[in-house]
Design an enzyme around this catalytic site. Structure first.
Site, PDB file in Angstrom:
ATOM      1  N   ASP A   1       0.862  -1.181   0.000  1.00 56.46           N
ATOM      2  CA  ASP A   1       0.000   0.000   0.000  1.00 56.46           C
ATOM      3  C   ASP A   1       0.898   1.231   0.000  1.00 56.46           C
ATOM      4  O   ASP A   1       2.090   1.130   0.305  1.00 56.46           O
ATOM      5  CB  ASP A   1      -0.896  -0.003   1.253  1.00 56.46           C
ATOM      6  CG  ASP A   1      -1.793   1.228   1.309  1.00 56.46           C
ATOM      7  OD1 ASP A   1      -2.451   1.528   0.301  1.00 56.46           O
ATOM      8  OD2 ASP A   1      -1.819   1.913   2.354  1.00 56.46           O
TER       9      ASP A   1
ATOM     10  N   CYS B   1      -3.675  -1.024  -2.043  1.00 59.85           N
ATOM     11  CA  CYS B   1      -3.907   0.394  -2.334  1.00 59.85           C
ATOM     12  C   CYS B   1      -4.890   0.533  -3.504  1.00 59.85           C
ATOM     13  O   CYS B   1      -4.628   0.047  -4.608  1.00 59.85           O
ATOM     14  CB  CYS B   1      -2.571   1.030  -2.685  1.00 59.85           C
ATOM     15  SG  CYS B   1      -2.685   2.769  -3.088  1.00 59.85           S
TER      16      CYS B   1
ATOM     17  N   HIS C   1      -8.429   3.888   3.532  1.00 58.69           N
ATOM     18  CA  HIS C   1      -8.702   4.618   4.773  1.00 58.69           C
ATOM     19  C   HIS C   1     -10.198   4.711   5.106  1.00 58.69           C
ATOM     20  O   HIS C   1     -10.561   4.973   6.244  1.00 58.69           O
ATOM     21  CB  HIS C   1      -8.161   6.048   4.673  1.00 58.69           C
ATOM     22  CG  HIS C   1      -6.664   6.132   4.723  1.00 58.69           C
ATOM     23  ND1 HIS C   1      -5.858   5.464   3.832  1.00 58.69           N
ATOM     24  CD2 HIS C   1      -5.833   6.791   5.568  1.00 58.69           C
ATOM     25  CE1 HIS C   1      -4.594   5.730   4.115  1.00 58.69           C
ATOM     26  NE2 HIS C   1      -4.556   6.531   5.160  1.00 58.69           N
TER      27      HIS C   1
HETATM   28  N1  DGL Z   1      -3.899   3.868   0.105  1.00 55.18           N
HETATM   29  C1  DGL Z   1      -4.497   4.868  -0.739  1.00 55.18           C
HETATM   30  C2  DGL Z   1      -5.702   4.253  -1.471  1.00 55.18           C
HETATM   31  O1  DGL Z   1      -6.264   3.268  -1.052  1.00 55.18           O
HETATM   32  C3  DGL Z   1      -4.920   6.085   0.049  1.00 55.18           C
HETATM   33  C4  DGL Z   1      -3.792   6.995   0.465  1.00 55.18           C
HETATM   34  C5  DGL Z   1      -3.025   7.574  -0.703  1.00 55.18           C
HETATM   35  O2  DGL Z   1      -3.494   8.536  -1.334  1.00 55.18           O
HETATM   36  O3  DGL Z   1      -1.952   7.074  -0.976  1.00 55.18           O
HETATM   37  O4  DGL Z   1      -6.091   4.769  -2.480  1.00 55.18           O
END
Ligand code: DGL
Length: 278
Positions: free
Chosen positions: A18, A81, A193
């Site tokens: 992630d 992610c 998140h």
């Molecule tokens: N982990 C990212 C997502 O799921 C959120 C945080 C970011 O912008 O890197 O898109």
């Protein structure tokens, strides 16, 4: 495709990456579904967020994250992610044909399709996720033409602050989602998140809108892949969780408690500098 591990006694090793700590929400769900698996997690905390970066940069970062996990000897990779899944998954699959790679977009879309009664589906995510239209394209292919997309970047710092309930997150959620109620019956939480803010989002949207956390469908997809390939060893023991972070932020203890809720077996700071040259 990588050979399966059916004939060894080693538990399967799942590599998860992630942009930061948020993907631990996916790890939690994966561990609940496949408790015997060892999980190797890479959080690119030095370069988070990915959601505000260009497609080119997100692909480069995702590539480096993947190489790191492959070098750790994992059997398959989960792109936790949503931003990397939306922007870079097909690229990663083309680049790394020898290892199975799973993303969170398709499972989330399938879960939403199953849940929706009216065929009006919404997706919230980072700026890059929404700009990619990855969910909309898949939904359109399934004949769902009314897709509502909305970037909600402020949800990320709110979740990381632990500001998940009360007036501030509620105001932000109302700001982003006020016109959604009439438009959809199902909403995909397209960012690692957002499940942390689930209660507030529910409060603002009301119980009638179904909220989809793609991690559940992803965990089932990975589990069924492992079962079909004889890769799950029923050892009866819990697998390990090794965390690699590209930066150890000063408040990482609080982040771990918000996003994971238990202590990993190991935490190590790593540098992806060498990988950038691969
Ligand atoms: N982990 C990212 C997502 O799921 C959120 C945080 C970011 O912008 O890197 O898109």
């Amino acid at each position: 495709m990588k050979e399966n591990t059916a004939n060894t006694d080693k538990p399967v090793s799942i590599g998860v990456f992630d942009s930061g700590i948020g993907g631990l929400t996916v790890v939690k769900t994966l561990r609940a579904a496949i408790k015997e698996a060892n999980i190797v997690y890479l959080g690119d905390t030095a370069r988070v967020p990915y959601g505000t970066k260009s497609e080119e940069t997100i692909k480069r970062f995702a590539r480096e994250d993947t190489v790191f996990l492959i070098e750790k000897g994992v059997d398959l990779i989960v792109v936790a992610c949503n931003t990397a899944s939306s922007v870079a998954l097909s690229y990663l699959k083309r680049e790394f044909k020898d290892i199975p790679i799973f993303g969170v977009v398709e499972p989330g879309v399938n879960m939403a399709l199953n849940a929706s009664k009216t065929g009006k589906i919404g997706i919230i995510g980072t700026i890059a996720t929404i700009k990619s239209h990855a969910h909309r394209k898949l939904l359109n292919k399934q004949g769902v033409l009314k897709v509502y997309e909305k970037a909600c970047p402020l949800f990320v710092p709110l979740a990381e602050e632990g500001l998940t309930k009360g007036q501030i997150p509620r105001l932000v959620a109302e700001y982003y989602l006020h016109d959604l109620k009439e438009k959809v019956d199902t909403l995909i939480l397209g960012c690692t998140h957002y499940p942390i803010l689930m209660d507030t989002i529910k409060e603002v949207l009301g119980e009638q809108i179904k909220l989809i956390d793609p991690a559940y469908a992803l965990a089932l997809q990975v589990k069924s892949f492992l079962n079909n390939n004889g890769m799950i060893k029923n050892t009866g023991e819990n697998g390990t969780l090794d965390l690699y972070l590209t930066d150890i932020p000063p408040h990482y203890h609080s982040l771990l408690s918000i996003f994971l809720g238990f202590t990993p077996d190991t935490i190590e700071k790593v540098d992806l500098k060498d990988i950038s040259r691969c």
